[in-house]
Motif scaffolding. Structure first.
Motif, PDB file in Angstrom:
ATOM      1  N   ALA A  10       9.843 -54.677 -22.617  1.00 13.94           N
ATOM      2  CA  ALA A  10       8.982 -55.254 -23.659  1.00 13.94           C
ATOM      3  C   ALA A  10       8.215 -56.462 -23.137  1.00 13.94           C
ATOM      4  O   ALA A  10       7.005 -56.604 -23.368  1.00 13.94           O
ATOM      5  N   ILE A  11       8.896 -57.327 -22.404  1.00  7.40           N
ATOM      6  CA  ILE A  11       8.284 -58.561 -21.918  1.00  7.40           C
ATOM      7  C   ILE A  11       7.207 -58.266 -20.880  1.00  7.40           C
ATOM      8  O   ILE A  11       6.084 -58.781 -20.958  1.00  7.40           O
ATOM      9  N   LEU A  18       4.397 -51.763 -17.704  1.00 12.73           N
ATOM     10  CA  LEU A  18       5.516 -50.834 -17.839  1.00 12.73           C
ATOM     11  C   LEU A  18       5.866 -50.194 -16.503  1.00 12.73           C
ATOM     12  O   LEU A  18       7.036 -50.002 -16.168  1.00 12.73           O
ATOM     13  N   VAL A  19       4.823 -49.854 -15.735  1.00  9.35           N
ATOM     14  CA  VAL A  19       5.054 -49.236 -14.422  1.00  9.35           C
ATOM     15  C   VAL A  19       5.721 -50.226 -13.477  1.00  9.35           C
ATOM     16  O   VAL A  19       6.699 -49.896 -12.802  1.00  9.35           O
ATOM     17  N   VAL A  20       5.193 -51.449 -13.420  1.00 12.77           N
ATOM     18  CA  VAL A  20       5.692 -52.413 -12.439  1.00 12.77           C
ATOM     19  C   VAL A  20       7.116 -52.863 -12.762  1.00 12.77           C
ATOM     20  O   VAL A  20       7.901 -53.182 -11.854  1.00 12.77           O
ATOM     21  N   ILE A  21       7.506 -52.854 -14.034  1.00  6.61           N
ATOM     22  CA  ILE A  21       8.855 -53.307 -14.385  1.00  6.61           C
ATOM     23  C   ILE A  21       9.890 -52.190 -14.259  1.00  6.61           C
ATOM     24  O   ILE A  21      11.094 -52.461 -14.204  1.00  6.61           O
ATOM     25  N   GLY A  53      13.023 -63.937 -17.771  1.00  4.90           N
ATOM     26  CA  GLY A  53      12.019 -64.825 -17.186  1.00  4.90           C
ATOM     27  C   GLY A  53      11.304 -64.181 -16.008  1.00  4.90           C
ATOM     28  O   GLY A  53      10.080 -64.297 -15.872  1.00  4.90           O
ATOM     29  N   SER A  54      12.066 -63.513 -15.170  1.00  6.90           N
ATOM     30  CA  SER A  54      11.469 -62.806 -14.038  1.00  6.90           C
ATOM     31  C   SER A  54      10.599 -61.651 -14.513  1.00  6.90           C
ATOM     32  O   SER A  54       9.551 -61.373 -13.925  1.00  6.90           O
ATOM     33  N   ALA A  55      11.037 -60.986 -15.582  1.00  2.10           N
ATOM     34  CA  ALA A  55      10.240 -59.887 -16.137  1.00  2.10           C
ATOM     35  C   ALA A  55       8.877 -60.389 -16.593  1.00  2.10           C
ATOM     36  O   ALA A  55       7.859 -59.706 -16.419  1.00  2.10           O
ATOM     37  N   LEU A  69       3.069 -60.483 -15.477  1.00  6.24           N
ATOM     38  CA  LEU A  69       1.825 -61.218 -15.253  1.00  6.24           C
ATOM     39  C   LEU A  69       1.204 -60.847 -13.907  1.00  6.24           C
ATOM     40  O   LEU A  69      -0.008 -60.609 -13.803  1.00  6.24           O
ATOM     41  N   ILE A  70       2.030 -60.781 -12.877  1.00 11.09           N
ATOM     42  CA  ILE A  70       1.545 -60.403 -11.543  1.00 11.09           C
ATOM     43  C   ILE A  70       1.029 -58.966 -11.557  1.00 11.09           C
ATOM     44  O   ILE A  70      -0.046 -58.664 -11.028  1.00 11.09           O
TER      45      ILE A  70
END
Length: 205
Positions: free
Chosen positions: A42-43, A76-79, A89-91, A96-97
């Motif tokens: 979600a984040i 969604l793909v990157v996470i 926090g890292s998520a 963002l990146i």
């Protein structure tokens, strides 16, 4: 946007549901690992939506609905390689990146001039590769991220990339030699819906 929203809901099941694969040492699977994966999904999806929109606004002058949806998918793909393994926090940072990186990857399509009508390479290819690398830096379970784990992720990414590239070339050549890899220009102008199925999906004129 409706489809993108439905996709995000489905992605919760995809990432949080994958907690079933964590192994007996982390049972119950519907517990902390699944919750962490759900929250990270979600984040990151939301963060990437925003960062893509801001990048688009700065670079192209206007934010678009397509950009917001594409950014969400990029997040969604990157996470996905990271979900369940990184903190909330890292998520946020990964999302963002991912949004900005995938935006510039899609933008590069115009300069490199490769055919990618659905931005699969820019969003899924770049986003997936980025996520596979970033989990090496931000992981909190089952190992702690750092340069050693990051280098292992680089090795895995290179091995997977080479394998996928070689297999794709072989499959592409088989298709080219049998049924043909693409259609002629006239068929493409007429539309594949009409040429292959005798009907038109969208009447744009």
């Amino acid at each position: 946007l409706l489809g993108a929203g439905m996709l995000m809901v489905g992605w919760f099941g995809f990432n949080a549901g994958s907690a079933v694969a964590v192994g007996k040492d982390f049972l119950p699977v519907a517990g902390a690992t699944a919750v962490m994966a759900f929250a990270a999904t979600a984040i990151a999806g939301s963060a990437a939506s925003g960062s893509w929109m801001v990048a688009e606004w700065i670079m192209l002058g206007k934010p678009t609905a397509l950009g917001v949806g594409s950014g969400m998918v990029a997040g969604l793909v990157v996470i996905t390689p990271c979900a369940g393994h990184v903190s909330p926090g890292s998520a946020l940072l990964i999302g963002l990146i991912g949004g900005v990186a995938c935006f510039f990857a899609v933008l590069a399509k115009q300069k490199i001039k490769y055919d990618d009508s659905l931005d699969v390479v820019g969003v899924h290819g770049v986003g997936g590769a980025l996520g596979a690398l970033l989990v090496g830096l931000f992981a909190v379970r089952p190992v702690i991220g750092g340069m050693d784990q990051f280098m292992l992720q680089v090795q895995g990414l290179l091995a997977t990339g080479i394998y996928a590239f070689v297999c794709t070339i072989v499959i592409g050549m088989l298709i080219h030699k049998t049924i043909g890899f693409t259609v002629d220009a006239q068929t493409e102008d007429d539309g594949l819906d009409f040429a292959e199925h005798g009907e038109t999906a969208y009447r744009l004129t």
